[in-house]
Design a protein around this motif. Structure first.
Motif, PDB file in Angstrom:
ATOM      1  N   TRP A  97      43.197  51.086  43.721  1.00 52.06           N
ATOM      2  CA  TRP A  97      43.592  49.954  42.920  1.00 52.06           C
ATOM      3  C   TRP A  97      43.088  49.551  41.470  1.00 52.06           C
ATOM      4  CZ3 TRP A  97      43.645  46.437  47.991  1.00 52.06           C
ATOM      5  CH2 TRP A  97      44.591  46.663  48.681  1.00 52.06           C
ATOM      6  N   LEU A  98      41.696  49.777  41.792  1.00 51.28           N
ATOM      7  CA  LEU A  98      40.893  49.619  40.213  1.00 51.28           C
ATOM      8  C   LEU A  98      41.426  50.596  39.274  1.00 51.28           C
ATOM      9  CD1 LEU A  98      38.594  48.102  38.878  1.00 51.28           C
ATOM     10  CD2 LEU A  98      36.997  49.652  39.830  1.00 51.28           C
ATOM     11  N   HIS A  99      41.660  51.860  39.461  1.00 50.35           N
ATOM     12  CA  HIS A  99      42.192  52.664  38.498  1.00 50.35           C
ATOM     13  C   HIS A  99      43.512  52.539  38.049  1.00 50.35           C
ATOM     14  CE1 HIS A  99      42.534  56.644  36.803  1.00 50.35           C
ATOM     15  NE2 HIS A  99      43.740  56.704  37.476  1.00 50.35           N
ATOM     16  N   GLN A 100      44.292  51.832  39.021  1.00 53.27           N
ATOM     17  CA  GLN A 100      45.964  51.531  38.558  1.00 53.27           C
ATOM     18  C   GLN A 100      45.645  50.577  37.640  1.00 53.27           C
ATOM     19  OE1 GLN A 100      47.970  50.705  42.104  1.00 53.27           O
ATOM     20  NE2 GLN A 100      48.041  53.034  42.806  1.00 53.27           N
ATOM     21  N   ALA A 101      44.875  49.276  37.959  1.00 54.83           N
ATOM     22  CA  ALA A 101      44.647  48.398  36.920  1.00 54.83           C
ATOM     23  C   ALA A 101      44.118  48.651  35.563  1.00 54.83           C
ATOM     24  CB  ALA A 101      43.786  47.245  37.913  1.00 54.83           C
ATOM     25  N   ILE A 102      43.145  49.359  35.786  1.00 55.36           N
ATOM     26  CA  ILE A 102      42.565  50.016  34.223  1.00 55.36           C
ATOM     27  C   ILE A 102      43.758  50.700  33.379  1.00 55.36           C
ATOM     28  CG2 ILE A 102      41.138  51.269  33.225  1.00 55.36           C
ATOM     29  CD1 ILE A 102      39.118  50.960  35.517  1.00 55.36           C
ATOM     30  N   GLU A 103      44.542  51.635  34.260  1.00 57.38           N
ATOM     31  CA  GLU A 103      45.583  52.251  33.719  1.00 57.38           C
ATOM     32  C   GLU A 103      46.461  51.171  32.752  1.00 57.38           C
ATOM     33  OE1 GLU A 103      47.154  55.104  36.073  1.00 57.38           O
ATOM     34  OE2 GLU A 103      45.786  56.688  35.555  1.00 57.38           O
TER      35      GLU A 103
ATOM     36  N   LEU B 203      34.785  51.700  57.023  1.00 56.56           N
ATOM     37  CA  LEU B 203      35.026  51.149  55.579  1.00 56.56           C
ATOM     38  C   LEU B 203      35.468  52.214  54.470  1.00 56.56           C
ATOM     39  CD1 LEU B 203      31.983  48.596  55.213  1.00 56.56           C
ATOM     40  CD2 LEU B 203      34.254  48.073  55.728  1.00 56.56           C
ATOM     41  N   GLU B 204      35.548  53.409  54.776  1.00 55.26           N
ATOM     42  CA  GLU B 204      35.894  54.483  53.755  1.00 55.26           C
ATOM     43  C   GLU B 204      37.218  54.344  53.329  1.00 55.26           C
ATOM     44  OE1 GLU B 204      34.842  57.411  51.104  1.00 55.26           O
ATOM     45  OE2 GLU B 204      33.448  56.232  52.610  1.00 55.26           O
ATOM     46  N   PRO B 205      37.995  54.250  54.175  1.00 56.90           N
ATOM     47  CA  PRO B 205      39.597  54.006  53.710  1.00 56.90           C
ATOM     48  C   PRO B 205      39.794  52.861  52.717  1.00 56.90           C
ATOM     49  CG  PRO B 205      39.444  54.502  56.148  1.00 56.90           C
ATOM     50  CD  PRO B 205      38.208  54.247  55.722  1.00 56.90           C
ATOM     51  N   TRP B 206      38.957  51.827  53.137  1.00 57.58           N
ATOM     52  CA  TRP B 206      39.047  50.536  52.027  1.00 57.58           C
ATOM     53  C   TRP B 206      38.636  50.896  50.870  1.00 57.58           C
ATOM     54  CZ3 TRP B 206      41.940  46.524  53.251  1.00 57.58           C
ATOM     55  CH2 TRP B 206      42.352  46.284  54.646  1.00 57.58           C
ATOM     56  N   LYS B 207      37.516  51.429  50.838  1.00 63.75           N
ATOM     57  CA  LYS B 207      36.641  51.921  49.701  1.00 63.75           C
ATOM     58  C   LYS B 207      37.607  52.925  48.820  1.00 63.75           C
ATOM     59  CE  LYS B 207      32.703  54.523  47.850  1.00 63.75           C
ATOM     60  NZ  LYS B 207      31.555  55.428  48.114  1.00 63.75           N
ATOM     61  N   ILE B 208      38.224  53.777  49.328  1.00 59.30           N
ATOM     62  CA  ILE B 208      39.235  54.581  48.574  1.00 59.30           C
ATOM     63  C   ILE B 208      40.408  53.775  48.030  1.00 59.30           C
ATOM     64  CG2 ILE B 208      40.819  56.614  48.749  1.00 59.30           C
ATOM     65  CD1 ILE B 208      38.929  57.609  51.077  1.00 59.30           C
TER      66      ILE B 208
END
Length: 273
Positions: A28-34, A18-23
């Motif tokens: 994606w979350l960081h890009q959305a916030i930006e 699951l680690e790749p999915w978490k990353i």
């Protein structure tokens, strides 16, 4: 202990998978916030408002569709044949005539004429409200849910009862619950199979004349002394049912002979599938 160790190993392997999915999700979350930071606040608020209003509108439409009324109210003077019509519509039998109802008869069912048809058929909720003057307040319990009102008139004994019939109908047509929702009304001229029965055209015209008299008499009374929520007709014009905010139509029927096709047509038109 061995089983516990195997379970821990499996858990560690799952974490690794699951680690790749978490990353990826964090990226994606960081890009959305930006991206959101780059949008001017006014545009962002406007987009949120549009989304909120659209969601609320969609919910309201779906709620309205779910709560579409299937209630038809039968009412009229005592002895007009409401209860016979109720049973004919429900099971095709007049029950050899009935006694005067002192409590509302009600039931949810498929119209008898539709019971043998295939496919999806909508049930109706039919309510027979007693016609006695002391019991008429019960009508107000059902009007808010009504999709239509069938006002039953004795076509044989019409002339002696015309003033009372017209006054009761006047009171119904001026109720806020009827006017605001534009609840359609069918004046059902029952016992029309009898030789001495008056025609539906004659009954309509006589009721219109009586309501015109009521308009004149009640307009002379102080607004504080009358209970009606709305007035009928157009000022300076002779009253006719075409002036009503809701549709008022007239039909023939014979409960004892099972001739209720025009009543059923009214129900089908106003109780949507």
């Amino acid at each position: 202990m061995e089983g516990m160790e195997q379970w821990k190993d499996q858990l560690e392997q799952l974490k690794i998978q699951l680690e790749p999915w978490k990353i990826q999700l964090e990226q994606w979350l960081h890009q959305a916030i930006e991206y959101l930071h780059q949008i001017p606040p006014i545009q962002l608020y406007a987009a949120i408002a549009v989304l909120f209003i659209s969601t609320l509108l969609l919910f309201s439409i779906r709620l309205f569709k779910r709560t579409k009324s299937n209630t038809i109210v039968l009412t009229g003077l005592t002895g007009s044949g409401k209860t016979v019509l109720f049973y004919v519509l429900r099971d095709g039998s007049s029950h050899q005539g009935t006694v005067t109802s002192m409590e509302p008869n009600e039931g949810t069912f498929v119209l008898n004429s539709e019971s043998n048809k295939k496919g999806k058929i909508k049930s109706i909720h039919l309510v027979d409200v007693p016609g006695h003057s002391r019991l008429r307040p019960k009508l107000d319990e059902f009007l808010p849910q009504a999709a239509g009102i069938v006002f039953v008139v004795d076509a044989v004994e019409f002339l002696p009862s015309c003033p009372s019939v017209s006054e009761y109908l006047y009171d119904i047509l001026t109720k806020a619950s009827v006017v605001k929702k534009k609840i359609p009304v069918l004046i059902c001229c029952n016992k029309s199979d009898k030789v001495t029965a008056h025609t539906k055209e004659f009954i309509r015209k006589q009721i219109e004349k009586e309501i015109e008299k009521l308009r004149a008499s009640r307009s002379a009374i102080s607004a504080a002394d009358i209970s009606n929520d709305f007035t009928l007709g157009v000022s300076g014009e002779i009253f006719s049912f075409t002036q009503c905010r809701n549709a008022v139509t007239v039909a023939d029927a014979s409960g004892l002979k099972g001739e209720v096709a025009q009543v059923e047509q009214f129900i089908w038109e106003h109780v949507k599938p």
